[in-house]
Design a protein around this motif. Structure first.
Motif, PDB file in Angstrom:
ATOM      1  N   VAL A  13      61.848 141.525 -46.308  1.00 29.05           N
ATOM      2  CA  VAL A  13      61.202 142.829 -46.238  1.00 29.05           C
ATOM      3  C   VAL A  13      61.548 143.464 -44.906  1.00 29.05           C
ATOM      4  O   VAL A  13      61.862 142.782 -43.937  1.00 29.05           O
ATOM      5  CB  VAL A  13      59.670 142.723 -46.388  1.00 29.05           C
ATOM      6  N   THR A  14      61.474 144.785 -44.854  1.00 26.91           N
ATOM      7  CA  THR A  14      61.825 145.514 -43.639  1.00 26.91           C
ATOM      8  C   THR A  14      60.605 145.696 -42.754  1.00 26.91           C
ATOM      9  O   THR A  14      59.462 145.509 -43.179  1.00 26.91           O
ATOM     10  CB  THR A  14      62.385 146.894 -44.010  1.00 26.91           C
ATOM     11  N   ASP A  15      60.836 146.089 -41.493  1.00 24.23           N
ATOM     12  CA  ASP A  15      59.738 146.361 -40.567  1.00 24.23           C
ATOM     13  C   ASP A  15      58.851 147.482 -41.096  1.00 24.23           C
ATOM     14  O   ASP A  15      57.628 147.470 -40.914  1.00 24.23           O
ATOM     15  CB  ASP A  15      60.289 146.735 -39.192  1.00 24.23           C
ATOM     16  N   GLU A  16      59.470 148.460 -41.756  1.00 25.29           N
ATOM     17  CA  GLU A  16      58.711 149.583 -42.296  1.00 25.29           C
ATOM     18  C   GLU A  16      57.750 149.112 -43.387  1.00 25.29           C
ATOM     19  O   GLU A  16      56.599 149.556 -43.462  1.00 25.29           O
ATOM     20  CB  GLU A  16      59.663 150.645 -42.870  1.00 25.29           C
ATOM     21  N   GLU A  17      58.224 148.198 -44.223  1.00 26.26           N
ATOM     22  CA  GLU A  17      57.366 147.674 -45.292  1.00 26.26           C
ATOM     23  C   GLU A  17      56.209 146.863 -44.721  1.00 26.26           C
ATOM     24  O   GLU A  17      55.082 146.919 -45.222  1.00 26.26           O
ATOM     25  CB  GLU A  17      58.185 146.810 -46.247  1.00 26.26           C
ATOM     26  N   LEU A  18      56.482 146.094 -43.658  1.00 25.85           N
ATOM     27  CA  LEU A  18      55.432 145.303 -43.036  1.00 25.85           C
ATOM     28  C   LEU A  18      54.368 146.200 -42.414  1.00 25.85           C
ATOM     29  O   LEU A  18      53.175 145.884 -42.449  1.00 25.85           O
ATOM     30  CB  LEU A  18      56.022 144.370 -41.973  1.00 25.85           C
ATOM     31  N   LYS A  20      53.555 149.163 -43.451  1.00 27.09           N
ATOM     32  CA  LYS A  20      52.834 149.799 -44.552  1.00 27.09           C
ATOM     33  C   LYS A  20      51.970 148.790 -45.300  1.00 27.09           C
ATOM     34  O   LYS A  20      50.884 149.122 -45.796  1.00 27.09           O
ATOM     35  CB  LYS A  20      53.830 150.449 -45.513  1.00 27.09           C
ATOM     36  N   HIS A  21      52.458 147.552 -45.390  1.00 30.01           N
ATOM     37  CA  HIS A  21      51.741 146.499 -46.115  1.00 30.01           C
ATOM     38  C   HIS A  21      51.591 145.272 -45.216  1.00 30.01           C
ATOM     39  O   HIS A  21      52.342 144.307 -45.339  1.00 30.01           O
ATOM     40  CB  HIS A  21      52.503 146.112 -47.387  1.00 30.01           C
ATOM     41  N   PHE A  24      51.933 141.607 -46.273  1.00 28.92           N
ATOM     42  CA  PHE A  24      53.218 140.934 -46.482  1.00 28.92           C
ATOM     43  C   PHE A  24      53.505 139.912 -45.374  1.00 28.92           C
ATOM     44  O   PHE A  24      54.304 138.999 -45.567  1.00 28.92           O
ATOM     45  CB  PHE A  24      54.360 141.951 -46.530  1.00 28.92           C
ATOM     46  N   THR A  25      52.868 140.070 -44.219  1.00 35.88           N
ATOM     47  CA  THR A  25      53.105 139.120 -43.129  1.00 35.88           C
ATOM     48  C   THR A  25      52.559 137.735 -43.462  1.00 35.88           C
ATOM     49  O   THR A  25      52.861 136.764 -42.775  1.00 35.88           O
ATOM     50  CB  THR A  25      52.451 139.600 -41.822  1.00 35.88           C
TER      51      THR A  25
END
Length: 266
Positions: A13-18, A20-21, A24-25
């Motif tokens: 996953v990308t930093d942007e997705e992390l 936003k969500h 996900f971490t």
């Protein structure tokens, strides 16, 4: 149809997705996101589905190590006895006590959240590919659908398999099931003996872990729980505590409602 339950393949996953969500971490403790309004690619003209091979991971589970539940509770309890916890730290202690008492004995066990995840996968599979699970005529003989399922020797994987198969048979009682698990099948289900794998002795792992911790500062978090920084220096393994707290906290999203309600009540 074939079915396997053993381990996972993690997507990037990308930093942007992390951002936003943040959930996900939590990596492999992320509750399986059920697909919504998914459009499936149709089979090419002249073809139709006739067989499914599915390789899946067990569903949501309790944290894998009971000692880590107990470590969290003992560390906070010791600090509380010394009068070194903040109000937030005392709240964390109350939560940790419930987990050490109720969750630790079920270390690694599948939760009902995990059961429902596999029921959902089976239900969607049946809905989207009904032709695979219908009776067919072969050389003039009616053949009922047969599903062979293998699971690793892990209890959570066996229960996941049973949940999956149970839902398939709820959709179509005519399905002929074959549930298989045993040590003799582990070579092709999972290539690793996880009980013998010691990450601390794998250089590629330790190198990456060291790089990660160079970019992690647990102190701001610890200051929220502990009222005395000198106490933390002398009594708490900061990195270890931070890591254990994070893993257990992120695993809560896969816990069942009665346990979460009990935690919330404290």
């Amino acid at each position: 149809a074939g079915f396997f339950l053993a381990t996972s393949v993690n997507a990037q996953v990308t930093d942007e997705e992390l951002a936003k969500h943040p959930e996900f971490t939590s990596s492999n403790y992320l509750v399986y996101p059920e697909p919504v309004n998914t459009k499936y690619t149709k089979a090419p003209a002249g073809y139709k589905p006739f067989y499914i091979s599915h390789y899946g991971r067990h569903g949501s589970r309790y944290h894998h190590d009971s000692n880590e539940y107990k470590y969290l509770y003992k560390t906070l309890s010791k600090a509380d006895s010394a009068g070194k916890l903040t109000e937030l730290g005392k709240q964390a202690l109350a939560y940790a006590k419930v987990l050490a008492t109720k969750a630790a004995p079920q270390k690694g066990d599948l939760t009902q959240v995990g059961v429902h995840q596999h029921e959902g996968i089976a239900k969607r599979m049946y809905k989207n590919f009904p032709e695979v699970f219908r009776d067919v005529n072969v050389a003039g003989k009616k053949v009922t659908p047969h599903v062979k399922a293998y699971a690793s020797t892990s209890g959570r994987c066996i229960v996941s398999m049973a949940a999956f198969m149970g839902e398939l048979r709820a959709q179509n009682p005519k399905i002929s099931p074959e549930l298989i698990s045993g040590k003799s099948y582990m070579n092709f289900i999972s290539a690793f003996d996880w009980n013998k794998l010691d990450y601390s002795k794998v250089k590629t792992y330790t190198d990456e872990s060291d790089k990660l911790w160079k970019n992690v500062n647990p102190q701001p978090f610890l200051k929220k729980l502990f009222a005395d920084s000198s106490y933390v220096v002398n009594n708490v393994e900061a990195d270890k505590f931070y890591n254990r707290f994070f893993e257990i906290a992120t695993s809560l999203q896969g816990m069942d409602k009665p346990l979460l309600d009990e935690i919330e009540a404290n």
